[in-house]
Enzyme design. Structure first.
Site, short mmCIF file in Angstrom:
data_model
loop_
_atom_site.label_atom_id
_atom_site.label_comp_id
_atom_site.label_asym_id
_atom_site.label_seq_id
_atom_site.Cartn_x
_atom_site.Cartn_y
_atom_site.Cartn_z
N HIS A 30 37.87 60.28 69.51
CA HIS A 30 38.65 60.72 68.34
C HIS A 30 39.23 59.50 67.59
CE1 HIS A 30 39.40 64.58 70.87
NE2 HIS A 30 38.50 64.86 69.96
N LYS A 54 45.51 79.90 73.54
CA LYS A 54 44.76 78.91 74.31
C LYS A 54 45.70 78.18 75.27
CE LYS A 54 40.99 75.72 73.26
NZ LYS A 54 40.17 75.19 72.17
N ARG A 104 28.70 64.42 68.44
CA ARG A 104 28.32 63.51 69.53
C ARG A 104 26.82 63.59 69.79
NH1 ARG A 104 32.79 65.88 73.34
NH2 ARG A 104 31.80 67.63 72.29
N SER A 142 37.31 66.10 75.52
CA SER A 142 38.67 66.32 76.02
C SER A 142 38.64 67.14 77.31
CB SER A 142 39.51 67.06 74.97
OG SER A 142 39.66 66.27 73.83
O1 PNS Z 1 38.60 70.28 68.71
P1 PNS Z 1 38.12 71.68 68.55
O2 PNS Z 1 38.82 72.59 69.50
O3 PNS Z 1 36.64 71.79 68.63
O4 PNS Z 1 38.56 72.12 67.06
C1 PNS Z 1 38.19 73.35 66.53
C2 PNS Z 1 38.95 73.66 65.22
C3 PNS Z 1 40.43 73.51 65.41
C4 PNS Z 1 38.50 72.70 64.13
C5 PNS Z 1 38.57 75.11 64.84
O5 PNS Z 1 38.76 75.94 65.94
C6 PNS Z 1 39.37 75.64 63.67
O6 PNS Z 1 39.22 75.21 62.55
N1 PNS Z 1 40.23 76.63 63.95
C7 PNS Z 1 41.03 77.29 62.95
C8 PNS Z 1 40.56 78.73 62.77
C9 PNS Z 1 39.51 78.87 61.69
O7 PNS Z 1 39.67 78.39 60.58
N2 PNS Z 1 38.39 79.56 62.02
C10 PNS Z 1 37.34 79.86 61.08
C11 PNS Z 1 36.40 78.71 60.79
S1 PNS Z 1 35.29 78.45 62.08
#
Ligand code: PNS
Length: 176
Positions: A30, A54, A104, A142
Site C-alpha cells: 500500500h 466486518k 498485484r 493484509s
Molecule cells: O482493501 P479492500 O477491502 O479490497 O477495499 C475494498 C473497498 C473498500 C474499496 C470496497 O469494498 C468499497 O469500495 N466498499 C464501499 C462499498 C461500495 O461502494 N460498494 C459498491 C462498489 S463495488
C-alpha cells in the site's frame, strides 16, 4: 479543459486521488502504491473503510493512525480519512473522481474490474487508476500479514515499523 485538468478538483486546483481500502493493516505494498500515485497526483487521500459488519484486527482510528505513521515521509501530501456506504457517494462529498487501486496479480483482476465497472455505472465520472506495486510486494496481502502476525511470525518485512509494533501489541493482548 484537458483530461488531465479535469482531474484537478481539489482545493486550489490540485489533482487529488482517493485510495480506498480496508487497510487492516496498511502494508508496504500500500505504501508503494501511494508513492507511485503521488507522482501523478498532487495529493492522495487514503480512505479507510468503516464496515461495522466486518471483524477487523484494528479499529478505524487505529488503522488511520497507522497509515499516517507509515507515510511520515510524504505526510505533507497525504491525508487519511474514513468512509462508510458507497464509495461513489463518498467521492462526491470529497469533490474528486479519481480512485487508486492496486493490482498485484491476475487473481486480483476480476474483483477489481467488477468494482471499477460497478462504480462507473453508479457514477460515470468516476475513474479508477490501477497501479502495480514493486514485484517484491506483489505477494503481500493484509490478510496473510495478519495471519502471520497472529501465528507469531515476523511481519517487519511486509509492514512499516509502527505497524509491526502495533501488530505485536495486538497479538500480545489477544494472548492475555
Ligand atoms: O482493501 P479492500 O477491502 O479490497 O477495499 C475494498 C473497498 C473498500 C474499496 C470496497 O469494498 C468499497 O469500495 N466498499 C464501499 C462499498 C461500495 O461502494 N460498494 C459498491 C462498489 S463495488
Amino acid at each position: 479543459m484537458s483530461g488531465a485538468d479535469s482531474l484537478a478538483q481539489g482545493k486550489g486546483g490540485e489533482r487529488v486521488a482517493i485510495f480506498p481500502g480496508t487497510f487492516d493493516p496498511f502494508t508496504k505494498g500500500h505504501m508503494d502504491l501511494v508513492k507511485r500515485a503521488l507522482s501523478f497526483f498532487d495529493r492522495v487521500t487514503i480512505s479507510v473503510l468503516h464496515n461495522a459488519k466486518k471483524v477487523t484486527l484494528f479499529t478505524v482510528d487505529e488503522r488511520k493512525e497507522l497509515v499516517l505513521a507509515a507515510l511520515s515521509d510524504v505526510r505533507d501530501r497525504v491525508e487519511v480519512d474514513s468512509f462508510s456506504g458507497l464509495l461513489v457517494d463518498y467521492l462526491k462529498t470529497r469533490g474528486t473522481r479519481a480512485v487508486i487501486r492496486g493490482l498485484r496479480a491476475i487473481s486480483d483482476y476480476d474483483y477489481e474490474a467488477q468494482m471499477a465497472i460497478m462504480n462507473r455505472n453508479l457514477s460515470p465520472e468516476v475513474e479508477t487508476f490501477f497501479l502495480m506495486s514493486r514485484e517484491e510486494y506483489s505477494y503481500i496481502s493484509s490478510s496473510l500479514v495478519r495471519q502471520v502476525a497472529l501465528l507469531g511470525g515476523d511481519v517487519r518485512k511486509f509492514v512499516a515499523p509502527p505497524v509491526a509494533d502495533a501488530m505485536a501489541k495486538k497479538v500480545l493482548a489477544a494472548k492475555e
